[in-house]
Motif scaffolding. Sequence first.
Motif, PDB file in Angstrom:
ATOM      1  N   LYS A 124     -11.198 -69.922 -86.792  1.00 14.59           N
ATOM      2  CA  LYS A 124     -10.241 -70.040 -85.690  1.00 14.59           C
ATOM      3  C   LYS A 124     -10.439 -71.361 -84.942  1.00 14.59           C
ATOM      4  O   LYS A 124      -9.476 -72.064 -84.617  1.00 14.59           O
ATOM      5  CB  LYS A 124     -10.402 -68.864 -84.729  1.00 14.59           C
ATOM      6  N   GLU A 125     -11.683 -71.740 -84.673  1.00 15.42           N
ATOM      7  CA  GLU A 125     -11.981 -72.988 -83.995  1.00 15.42           C
ATOM      8  C   GLU A 125     -11.544 -74.201 -84.818  1.00 15.42           C
ATOM      9  O   GLU A 125     -10.962 -75.142 -84.311  1.00 15.42           O
ATOM     10  CB  GLU A 125     -13.484 -73.065 -83.698  1.00 15.42           C
ATOM     11  N   HIS A 126     -11.809 -74.153 -86.109  1.00  9.97           N
ATOM     12  CA  HIS A 126     -11.425 -75.257 -86.997  1.00  9.97           C
ATOM     13  C   HIS A 126      -9.912 -75.420 -87.029  1.00  9.97           C
ATOM     14  O   HIS A 126      -9.391 -76.549 -86.964  1.00  9.97           O
ATOM     15  CB  HIS A 126     -11.962 -74.998 -88.412  1.00  9.97           C
ATOM     16  N   ARG A 127      -9.187 -74.317 -87.130  1.00 11.68           N
ATOM     17  CA  ARG A 127      -7.724 -74.380 -87.190  1.00 11.68           C
ATOM     18  C   ARG A 127      -7.130 -74.876 -85.870  1.00 11.68           C
ATOM     19  O   ARG A 127      -6.135 -75.594 -85.848  1.00 11.68           O
ATOM     20  CB  ARG A 127      -7.134 -73.035 -87.551  1.00 11.68           C
ATOM     21  N   SER A 128      -7.772 -74.496 -84.753  1.00 12.53           N
ATOM     22  CA  SER A 128      -7.246 -74.961 -83.462  1.00 12.53           C
ATOM     23  C   SER A 128      -7.464 -76.459 -83.277  1.00 12.53           C
ATOM     24  O   SER A 128      -6.663 -77.130 -82.628  1.00 12.53           O
ATOM     25  CB  SER A 128      -7.896 -74.181 -82.307  1.00 12.53           C
ATOM     26  N   ARG A 129      -8.504 -77.016 -83.832  1.00  9.06           N
ATOM     27  CA  ARG A 129      -8.758 -78.456 -83.736  1.00  9.06           C
ATOM     28  C   ARG A 129      -7.849 -79.262 -84.673  1.00  9.06           C
ATOM     29  O   ARG A 129      -7.614 -80.428 -84.425  1.00  9.06           O
ATOM     30  CB  ARG A 129     -10.213 -78.771 -84.082  1.00  9.06           C
ATOM     31  N   GLN A 130      -7.363 -78.659 -85.732  1.00  7.33           N
ATOM     32  CA  GLN A 130      -6.524 -79.362 -86.684  1.00  7.33           C
ATOM     33  C   GLN A 130      -5.108 -79.556 -86.168  1.00  7.33           C
ATOM     34  O   GLN A 130      -4.381 -80.419 -86.640  1.00  7.33           O
ATOM     35  CB  GLN A 130      -6.486 -78.601 -88.029  1.00  7.33           C
ATOM     36  N   LYS A 131      -4.661 -78.787 -85.215  1.00  3.36           N
ATOM     37  CA  LYS A 131      -3.287 -78.867 -84.730  1.00  3.36           C
ATOM     38  C   LYS A 131      -3.101 -79.936 -83.749  1.00  3.36           C
ATOM     39  O   LYS A 131      -3.541 -80.726 -83.218  1.00  3.36           O
ATOM     40  CB  LYS A 131      -2.862 -77.542 -84.086  1.00  3.36           C
TER      41      LYS A 131
END
Length: 82
Positions: free
Chosen positions: A75-82
């Motif tokens: 979840k943290e990784h996906r939020s940083r990618q946006k």
Amino acid sequence: MSELMSEGVTLMILGMGFVFSFLVVLIFATTAMSKVVVKFFPEPEPVTPAPVAPTPTSGGGVDPQLLAVLKAAVKEHRSRQK
């Protein structure tokens, strides 16, 4: 045929005969050694553990805490990618 040529052919046939004889003896010796080693030192049977089937209550064999950490990391990784 000259005498030198006939001696050469004779020497060639003898040499090839010795090499062939040596190879035949070598094959029998290695076969015999292999049988002796297998007879006196047999290879142990490999022990295969019984497969463990995941149960529905165990979460598929995954630690629940580890699963929560992995979900948070994704979840943290996906939020940083946006």
